[in-house]
Scaffold this motif. Structure first.
Motif, PDB file in Angstrom:
ATOM      1  N   ILE A 174       2.934  16.719  38.068  1.00 20.77           N
ATOM      2  CA  ILE A 174       3.134  18.154  38.265  1.00 20.77           C
ATOM      3  C   ILE A 174       3.851  18.434  39.580  1.00 20.77           C
ATOM      4  O   ILE A 174       4.675  19.347  39.667  1.00 20.77           O
ATOM      5  CB  ILE A 174       1.782  18.897  38.206  1.00 20.77           C
ATOM      6  N   ALA A 175       3.553  17.658  40.606  1.00 25.78           N
ATOM      7  CA  ALA A 175       4.202  17.854  41.908  1.00 25.78           C
ATOM      8  C   ALA A 175       5.715  17.700  41.780  1.00 25.78           C
ATOM      9  O   ALA A 175       6.482  18.481  42.357  1.00 25.78           O
ATOM     10  CB  ALA A 175       3.635  16.872  42.923  1.00 25.78           C
ATOM     11  N   ILE A 176       6.151  16.734  41.013  1.00 21.67           N
ATOM     12  CA  ILE A 176       7.590  16.537  40.787  1.00 21.67           C
ATOM     13  C   ILE A 176       8.169  17.724  40.022  1.00 21.67           C
ATOM     14  O   ILE A 176       9.226  18.251  40.360  1.00 21.67           O
ATOM     15  CB  ILE A 176       7.838  15.218  40.032  1.00 21.67           C
ATOM     16  N   PHE A 177       7.459  18.144  39.006  1.00 18.43           N
ATOM     17  CA  PHE A 177       7.887  19.261  38.165  1.00 18.43           C
ATOM     18  C   PHE A 177       8.133  20.525  38.993  1.00 18.43           C
ATOM     19  O   PHE A 177       9.079  21.265  38.762  1.00 18.43           O
ATOM     20  CB  PHE A 177       6.811  19.483  37.094  1.00 18.43           C
ATOM     21  N   HIS A 178       7.295  20.750  39.992  1.00 18.77           N
ATOM     22  CA  HIS A 178       7.386  21.993  40.752  1.00 18.77           C
ATOM     23  C   HIS A 178       8.488  22.009  41.804  1.00 18.77           C
ATOM     24  O   HIS A 178       8.691  23.043  42.445  1.00 18.77           O
ATOM     25  CB  HIS A 178       6.034  22.341  41.358  1.00 18.77           C
ATOM     26  N   LEU A 179       9.210  20.918  41.978  1.00 19.36           N
ATOM     27  CA  LEU A 179      10.376  20.955  42.870  1.00 19.36           C
ATOM     28  C   LEU A 179      11.403  21.971  42.366  1.00 19.36           C
ATOM     29  O   LEU A 179      12.005  22.702  43.143  1.00 19.36           O
ATOM     30  CB  LEU A 179      11.010  19.569  42.983  1.00 19.36           C
ATOM     31  N   GLY A 180      11.588  21.998  41.057  1.00 14.97           N
ATOM     32  CA  GLY A 180      12.520  22.965  40.470  1.00 14.97           C
ATOM     33  C   GLY A 180      12.034  24.396  40.615  1.00 14.97           C
ATOM     34  O   GLY A 180      12.823  25.314  40.848  1.00 14.97           O
ATOM     35  N   THR A 181      10.730  24.595  40.496  1.00 17.21           N
ATOM     36  CA  THR A 181      10.161  25.933  40.653  1.00 17.21           C
ATOM     37  C   THR A 181      10.298  26.406  42.101  1.00 17.21           C
ATOM     38  O   THR A 181      10.666  27.545  42.360  1.00 17.21           O
ATOM     39  CB  THR A 181       8.675  25.938  40.239  1.00 17.21           C
ATOM     40  N   LEU A 182      10.023  25.523  43.038  1.00 19.15           N
ATOM     41  CA  LEU A 182      10.094  25.856  44.461  1.00 19.15           C
ATOM     42  C   LEU A 182      11.515  26.231  44.888  1.00 19.15           C
ATOM     43  O   LEU A 182      11.702  27.062  45.790  1.00 19.15           O
ATOM     44  CB  LEU A 182       9.591  24.676  45.293  1.00 19.15           C
ATOM     45  N   ALA A 183      12.499  25.657  44.246  1.00 22.30           N
ATOM     46  CA  ALA A 183      13.891  25.939  44.626  1.00 22.30           C
ATOM     47  C   ALA A 183      14.296  27.383  44.333  1.00 22.30           C
ATOM     48  O   ALA A 183      15.206  27.904  44.986  1.00 22.30           O
ATOM     49  CB  ALA A 183      14.830  24.971  43.902  1.00 22.30           C
ATOM     50  N   ILE A 184      13.620  28.054  43.408  1.00 18.15           N
ATOM     51  CA  ILE A 184      13.989  29.442  43.072  1.00 18.15           C
ATOM     52  C   ILE A 184      13.707  30.389  44.235  1.00 18.15           C
ATOM     53  O   ILE A 184      14.611  31.100  44.686  1.00 18.15           O
ATOM     54  CB  ILE A 184      13.300  29.893  41.770  1.00 18.15           C
ATOM     55  N   PRO A 185      12.468  30.435  44.762  1.00 18.76           N
ATOM     56  CA  PRO A 185      12.275  31.328  45.921  1.00 18.76           C
ATOM     57  C   PRO A 185      13.022  30.850  47.173  1.00 18.76           C
ATOM     58  O   PRO A 185      13.418  31.681  47.996  1.00 18.76           O
ATOM     59  CB  PRO A 185      10.755  31.330  46.134  1.00 18.76           C
ATOM     60  N   LEU A 186      13.236  29.537  47.298  1.00 15.45           N
ATOM     61  CA  LEU A 186      14.047  29.055  48.427  1.00 15.45           C
ATOM     62  C   LEU A 186      15.465  29.621  48.338  1.00 15.45           C
ATOM     63  O   LEU A 186      16.046  30.030  49.355  1.00 15.45           O
ATOM     64  CB  LEU A 186      14.094  27.535  48.449  1.00 15.45           C
ATOM     65  N   ALA A 187      16.016  29.652  47.137  1.00 15.29           N
ATOM     66  CA  ALA A 187      17.340  30.248  46.950  1.00 15.29           C
ATOM     67  C   ALA A 187      17.311  31.727  47.308  1.00 15.29           C
ATOM     68  O   ALA A 187      18.241  32.246  47.936  1.00 15.29           O
ATOM     69  CB  ALA A 187      17.805  30.057  45.506  1.00 15.29           C
ATOM     70  N   GLY A 188      16.231  32.414  46.925  1.00 15.03           N
ATOM     71  CA  GLY A 188      16.106  33.833  47.231  1.00 15.03           C
ATOM     72  C   GLY A 188      16.038  34.100  48.724  1.00 15.03           C
ATOM     73  O   GLY A 188      16.723  34.991  49.240  1.00 15.03           O
ATOM     74  N   VAL A 189      15.236  33.319  49.425  1.00  7.37           N
ATOM     75  CA  VAL A 189      15.132  33.476  50.879  1.00  7.37           C
ATOM     76  C   VAL A 189      16.467  33.151  51.541  1.00  7.37           C
ATOM     77  O   VAL A 189      16.946  33.891  52.407  1.00  7.37           O
ATOM     78  CB  VAL A 189      13.998  32.577  51.452  1.00  7.37           C
ATOM     79  N   SER A 190      17.074  32.071  51.125  1.00  6.17           N
ATOM     80  CA  SER A 190      18.358  31.667  51.685  1.00  6.17           C
ATOM     81  C   SER A 190      19.429  32.730  51.430  1.00  6.17           C
ATOM     82  O   SER A 190      20.258  33.013  52.298  1.00  6.17           O
ATOM     83  CB  SER A 190      18.775  30.325  51.073  1.00  6.17           C
ATOM     84  N   LEU A 191      19.391  33.315  50.248  1.00  7.07           N
ATOM     85  CA  LEU A 191      20.361  34.351  49.896  1.00  7.07           C
ATOM     86  C   LEU A 191      20.172  35.593  50.768  1.00  7.07           C
ATOM     87  O   LEU A 191      21.147  36.161  51.271  1.00  7.07           O
ATOM     88  CB  LEU A 191      20.203  34.702  48.417  1.00  7.07           C
ATOM     89  N   THR A 192      18.934  36.003  50.956  1.00  2.00           N
ATOM     90  CA  THR A 192      18.689  37.197  51.781  1.00  2.00           C
ATOM     91  C   THR A 192      19.047  36.960  53.243  1.00  2.00           C
ATOM     92  O   THR A 192      19.519  37.871  53.915  1.00  2.00           O
ATOM     93  CB  THR A 192      17.223  37.671  51.680  1.00  2.00           C
ATOM     94  N   LEU A 193      18.844  35.739  53.722  1.00  3.52           N
ATOM     95  CA  LEU A 193      19.194  35.411  55.110  1.00  3.52           C
ATOM     96  C   LEU A 193      20.696  35.187  55.293  1.00  3.52           C
ATOM     97  O   LEU A 193      21.221  35.322  56.392  1.00  3.52           O
ATOM     98  CB  LEU A 193      18.446  34.161  55.577  1.00  3.52           C
ATOM     99  N   GLY A 194      21.362  34.803  54.207  1.00  2.00           N
ATOM    100  CA  GLY A 194      22.788  34.509  54.298  1.00  2.00           C
ATOM    101  C   GLY A 194      23.091  33.143  54.886  1.00  2.00           C
ATOM    102  O   GLY A 194      24.199  32.892  55.338  1.00  2.00           O
ATOM    103  N   HIS A 195      22.110  32.249  54.897  1.00  2.00           N
ATOM    104  CA  HIS A 195      22.249  30.899  55.454  1.00  2.00           C
ATOM    105  C   HIS A 195      21.458  29.902  54.603  1.00  2.00           C
ATOM    106  O   HIS A 195      20.662  30.291  53.760  1.00  2.00           O
ATOM    107  CB  HIS A 195      21.706  30.828  56.890  1.00  2.00           C
ATOM    108  N   TYR A 196      21.681  28.626  54.851  1.00  5.58           N
ATOM    109  CA  TYR A 196      20.873  27.524  54.313  1.00  5.58           C
ATOM    110  C   TYR A 196      21.110  27.210  52.840  1.00  5.58           C
ATOM    111  O   TYR A 196      20.227  26.685  52.184  1.00  5.58           O
ATOM    112  CB  TYR A 196      19.375  27.739  54.573  1.00  5.58           C
ATOM    113  N   GLY A 197      22.265  27.540  52.292  1.00  3.88           N
ATOM    114  CA  GLY A 197      22.606  27.063  50.961  1.00  3.88           C
ATOM    115  C   GLY A 197      22.675  28.075  49.851  1.00  3.88           C
ATOM    116  O   GLY A 197      23.271  27.823  48.815  1.00  3.88           O
TER     117      GLY A 197
END
Length: 167
Positions: free
Chosen positions: A114-137
């Motif tokens: 399950i830990a491996i599976f959730h890497l893909g899930t975790l990337a969604i809010p990371l993309a959201g945070v990165s998008l709002t900040l305008g940095h980090y990918g």
């Protein structure tokens, strides 16, 4: 790297993801119908079926969100953070139910899986945070989600169609 923060630059990719996830969901329905009793009768197989459907549906929803025209990066980032939170919450709830049904000796292995599976899930809010900040990918984080979810749901589907016969 400017394209990482512009959803219009990703339209073709996410239109393709939407089409592929919708088609694979249909194929998964057909494949599962062949072994439905065995899938429903085993907690691990039932969890795999939920994961596969959930991931493909998540990719479809993610694609629809990204294909909405005229969104600025702050709104889209907020939507991605919200989607990631919802997916994580639902997933944790369902995995908790699965853990209760799995034999105690198999829980550690299932947890690592399950830990491996959730890497893909975790990337969604990371993309959201990165998008709002305008940095980090920015939206490049979602490539991890797309690849992980397609790969994971394909492995699960294969297991459900082929390996349930062996059980």
């Amino acid at each position: 790297m400017v394209d990482a923060y512009r959803s219009d630059a990703w339209q073709l990719l996410f239109a393709s993801v939407a089409a592929a996830s919708a088609a694979l969901t249909g194929l998964l329905f057909v494949g599962l119908s062949m072994n439905l009793r065995r899938v429903v009768g085993t907690p691990e197989h039932l969890a795999r079926a939920r994961e596969s459907f959930g991931q493909l549906l998540s990719l479809l929803v993610l694609s629809v969100i990204l294909l909405i025209p005229g969104q600025n990066r702050l709104l889209l980032g907020t939507e991605l953070i919200g989607l990631g939170a919802i997916l994580a919450g639902v997933s944790l709830f369902l995995h908790k139910q699965t853990f209760k049904r799995i034999k105690p000796g198999r829980r550690a292995r299932w947890g690592a899986r399950i830990a491996i599976f959730h890497l893909g899930t975790l990337a969604i809010p990371l993309a959201g945070v990165s998008l709002t900040l305008g940095h980090y990918g920015g939206l490049f984080w979602l490539v991890l989600t797309v690849l992980m979810f397609f790969l994971w749901s394909t492995i699960n589907a294969w297991t459900l169609v082929v390996r349930t016969i062996e059980d």
